[in-house]
Design an enzyme around this catalytic site. Structure first.
Site, mmCIF file in Angstrom:
data_model
loop_
_atom_site.group_PDB
_atom_site.id
_atom_site.type_symbol
_atom_site.label_atom_id
_atom_site.label_comp_id
_atom_site.label_asym_id
_atom_site.label_seq_id
_atom_site.Cartn_x
_atom_site.Cartn_y
_atom_site.Cartn_z
ATOM 1 N N ARG A 139 40.566 51.647 50.797
ATOM 2 C CA ARG A 139 39.238 52.610 50.936
ATOM 3 C C ARG A 139 39.729 52.337 52.285
ATOM 4 N NH1 ARG A 139 34.013 49.703 49.154
ATOM 5 N NH2 ARG A 139 35.264 48.437 49.752
ATOM 6 N N TYR B 259 29.306 39.097 37.726
ATOM 7 C CA TYR B 259 30.953 38.636 38.179
ATOM 8 C C TYR B 259 31.864 38.673 37.478
ATOM 9 C CZ TYR B 259 35.132 38.258 40.555
ATOM 10 O OH TYR B 259 36.340 37.797 40.755
#
Ligand code: NDP
Ligand code: 8X3
Length: 253
Positions: free
Chosen positions: A34, A153
């Site tokens: 990103r 996670y």
């Protein structure tokens, strides 16, 4: 022979180290992430240090329309992808499930699982068409051993392992290889991101243990990618020396 390697999350840590390692090996790189400035910086390093051929494409793996557009653009501009390294990922928070911030849970699944699915779904068909390719998915020891405060996670990384296994089955009649790489504790920005920029808490995570370095994982990923046609490394788990399971860690003071 030079290959074209697409890496997600190549702006820091393990992804950046993989980019350097493959560039040094003479491969061509397609880097995504990103942070556009970081992508440009990594590209410039690779071009300067190894005279590498590098393409960069800012891409957020959680955005399905963006992933579809960018991956199709990559295939049109670069031609094809020989090796896809699905590395983009993160943990957010370390709280008991009952106290977890819902948004953090969702971001982990969107990034680590859905993002990997979106990218692979775009890139795999041209591998099947060419009967050639290697998908290398970065899982974690957390996907094998759940630990306190990391139920979600751990679940995302277990999903990475099972997705890899399923894709390997679906491509078994082709020359495509699928590998899950499961590192233990690696000292990167991972903990800084997990603790929302709290540097002290992040440093504490690696205190008293000689953690793995991103380069250790990159060297192993290159080894996996350099095996002869007959050899497919399906899974590989790499721990720090003072780590016995995901969270059984011996810390020296
Ligand atoms: P870093 O935080 O250094 O790197 C994470 C990378 O993922 C960055 O390049 C980041 O790029 C990218 N990323 C995160 N979210 C997105 C998104 N939505 N879209 C695109 N890219 C994204 O951590 P690591 O290098 O340690 O992590 C890399 C992988 O390794 C992750 O999948 C992690 O789960 C896994 N792992 C890490 C371990 C560790 O102990 N460090 C151990 C086991 C596995 P950007 O922010 O520019 O988008
Ligand atoms: C990252 C490794 O042990 O911090 O996947 O969860 S750990």
């Amino acid at each position: 022979m030079s290959r074209t390697v697409l890496i997600t999350g190549a702006t820091s840590g393990i992804g950046e180290a993989i980019a350097h390692t493959f560039a040094q090996n003479g491969d061509k790189l397609v880097l995504t992430g990103r942070r556009e400035q970081r992508l440009a910086a990594v590209q410039s390093d690779l071009e300067k240090n190894y005279q590498a051929t590098v393409w960069t494409y800012p891409m957020d793996v959680t955005q399905i329309d963006q992933v579809t557009d960018i991956c199709q653009k990559i295939l049109a501009e670069v031609g094809f992808v020989d090796i896809l390294v699905n590395n983009a990922g993160l943990a957010l928070g370390l709280e008991k499930f009952q106290d977890y911030v819902l948004e953090d849970m969702l971001t982990m699944f969107d990034t680590n699982v859905k993002g990997l699915m979106f990218v692979t779904r775009q890139i795999l068909p041209q591998m099947v068409e060419r009967n050639k390719g290697h998908i290398i998915n970065i899982g974690s020891t957390a996907g094998i051993y759940a630990y306190g405060g990391a139920a979600v996670y751990s679940a995302t990384k277990a999903a990475v392992k099972v997705l890899s296994d399923g894709i390997r089955i679906d491509t078994v009649a082709t020359d495509i290889k699928v590998t899950t790489v499961q590192p233990g504790l690696v000292e990167t920005d991972f903990s800084l991101v997990r603790f929302h920029g709290d540097e002290e808490r992040a440093a504490q995570f690696y205190k008293g243990i000689e953690a793995l370095q991103a380069q250790d994982i990159a060297d192993i990923v290159l080894y996996i990618a350099n095996q002869p046609r007959r050899v497919q490394i399906s899974d590989i788990t790499i721990m720090a020396n003072q780590q016995a399971t995901g969270f059984t860690i011996h810390r020296e003071n």
